[in-house]
Design an enzyme around this catalytic site. Structure first.
Site, PDB file in Angstrom:
ATOM      1  CG  ASP A   1       5.823   6.123   7.809  1.00 39.15           C
ATOM      2  OD1 ASP A   1       5.628   6.980   6.887  1.00 39.15           O
ATOM      3  OD2 ASP A   1       6.571   5.930   8.541  1.00 39.15           O
TER       4      ASP A   1
ATOM      5  CG  ASP B   1      -4.538   1.498  -4.719  1.00 38.32           C
ATOM      6  OD1 ASP B   1      -6.139   1.318  -4.261  1.00 38.32           O
ATOM      7  OD2 ASP B   1      -4.261   0.291  -4.754  1.00 38.32           O
TER       8      ASP B   1
ATOM      9  CE1 TYR C   1       0.490  -1.125  -7.142  1.00 36.49           C
ATOM     10  CE2 TYR C   1      -1.540   0.153  -7.771  1.00 36.49           C
ATOM     11  CZ  TYR C   1      -0.883  -0.394  -6.711  1.00 36.49           C
ATOM     12  OH  TYR C   1      -1.415  -0.289  -4.542  1.00 36.49           O
TER      13      TYR C   1
ATOM     14  CG  ASP D   1      -9.626   1.363  -1.135  1.00 37.69           C
ATOM     15  OD1 ASP D   1     -10.169   2.277  -1.686  1.00 37.69           O
ATOM     16  OD2 ASP D   1      -9.831   0.434  -1.174  1.00 37.69           O
TER      17      ASP D   1
ATOM     18  CE  LYS E   1       8.365   4.542   4.454  1.00 35.60           C
ATOM     19  NZ  LYS E   1       8.494   4.429   6.063  1.00 35.60           N
TER      20      LYS E   1
END
Ligand code: NAD
Length: 354
Positions: free
Chosen positions: A221, A245, A138, A249, A189
């Site tokens: 994942d 992020d 980001y 959620d 990852k």
């Protein structure tokens, strides 16, 4: 314990008023709190033309912790980006160096029916997701959209984490795990990304300083899948900005009730900004409909993480559980057979249960 209280917009002042009821009750009970309020967001823009006025930032800087309501409203949507209420929260994060975002996703047994998953899968779920907030893809440079030789456009971003950035969020993860069930799952990852390989190495190094915490690793994942399959296997999860992020959620929605979830954003010294995860809910503002429990639980997090008052935090959380067990519900979590109450009544009930 110096607390800056920033109510903000929409339902902000209604829910913060309930949080203050709880803090004032604790204060009357001997907890030494110094509380000062200031405008933020649209409310601050209205009086000063700035969503984060210098005086509000100064108060936030000088405080040990910040209790934040919510910001935003349709009347500010046309303002230039720098004047938008949401800039206040970004500004506070940046100015105060708040790099660790803590989001608990807890299902109170009485509210298990509100989840989109079967109650037997989520009942008792109690996860804390720690998301790094100031690095990763980001913010990584270079980034942009460029023209390739063949004339086609290409978008690109850069995933970056320095060792020190990983180290400090890992420490925050281990410290949080020490306050809970002492299980930390680091999500990355590393089978594909170099950044994630370094992440994993550094987390393993930091783990040596916390022999009491059980560390595990999971690819992102798989973590997304495991959250839906068996969320109760997790205690604390620590991860980077982008993975966090998305996973936070996902986890919050498993609880089914946005009005119940608190959050914290901490700096390296556990100074923090505490706020409900929901926004200013302009559709229900001023109607005594808002659920104040996310804000009250944010105050509990503040006492636990910034002030090391675990017992007082437990007391607030137990009071919330008691009120729910008695069947009191605001409109958002109301079901047949429970008693519907307004925002202020809910705040009073928590104070009585304390
Ligand atoms: P929202 O979270 O404000 O509302 C989404 C839905 O959930 C609405 O139907 C609302 O009524 C309901 N809801 C939210 N909080 C509730 C509560 N405590 N009790 C009962 N119901 C509740 O999100 P939105 O509608 O997308 O955004 C509204 C404004 O809030 C926008 O201006 C947005 O930018 C801002 N926002 C601010 C923050 C923040 O301050 N940190 C976070 C998210 C959104």
């Amino acid at each position: 314990m110096k607390i800056a209280v920033l109510p903000g917009d929409g339902i902000g002042s209604e829910i913060i008023a309930q949080g203050l009821k709880v803090l004032n009750a604790l204060s009357a009970d001997g907890l030494k709190l110094e509380i000062e309020q200031a405008p933020v967001g649209g409310a601050a823009y209205d009086v000063s033309g700035d969503p984060l006025p210098a005086a509000t930032l100064k108060l936030a800087r000088e405080a040990d912790a910040i209790l934040f309501g919510a910001v935003g409203g349709w009347q500010y949507d046309q303002l230039p980006r720098a004047k938008r209420p949401e800039q206040a929260i970004l500004g506070l994060r940046k100015e105060l160096g708040l790099f660790a975002n803590l989001r608990p996703a807890k299902v109170f047994p009485e509210l298990a029916e509100a989840s989109t998953l079967r109650p037997e899968v989520v009942a008792g779920m109690d996860i804390l997701i720690l998301r790094e907030l100031t690095g990763d893809i980001y913010f990584g440079q270079p980034r942009g959209v460029r023209k390739l030789d063949n004339g086609e456009r290409e978008g690109f971003d850069t995933m970056r984490y320095s060792e020190s950035e990983i180290r400090r969020i890992a420490h925050a993860g281990f410290r949080a795990a020490m306050k809970r069930a002492k299980k930390l799952c680091s999500v990355d990852k590393s089978n594909v990304l170099e950044t994630s390989q370094l992440w994993r190495e550094v987390v393993i190094e930091v783990a040596r300083e916390y022999p009491g915490v059980e560390l595990s690793h999971m690819y992102v994942d798989n973590a997304a899948m495991q959250l839906l399959r068996d969320p109760r296997q997790f205690d604390v999860m620590v991860t980077g900005n982008m993975f966090g992020d998305i996973l936070s959620d996902e986890a919050s929605m498993l609880t089914g009730s946005i009005g119940m979830l608190p959050s914290a954003s901490l700096d390296a010294n556990n100074k923090g900004l505490y706020e409900p995860i929901h926004g200013s809910a302009p559709d229900i503002a001023g109607k005594d409909l808002a659920n104040p429990l996310a804000t009250i639980l944010s105050a509990a997090m503040m006492l636990r993480y910034s002030f090391n008052q675990d017992q007082v935090a437990n007391r607030i959380e137990a009071a919330v559980a008691k009120v729910l067990a008695r069947g009191l519900r605001t409109a958002d979590i109301h079901r047949p057979g429970t008693q519907r109450v307004g925002t202020a009544q809910m705040g009073d009930a928590v104070v009585a249960a304390l």
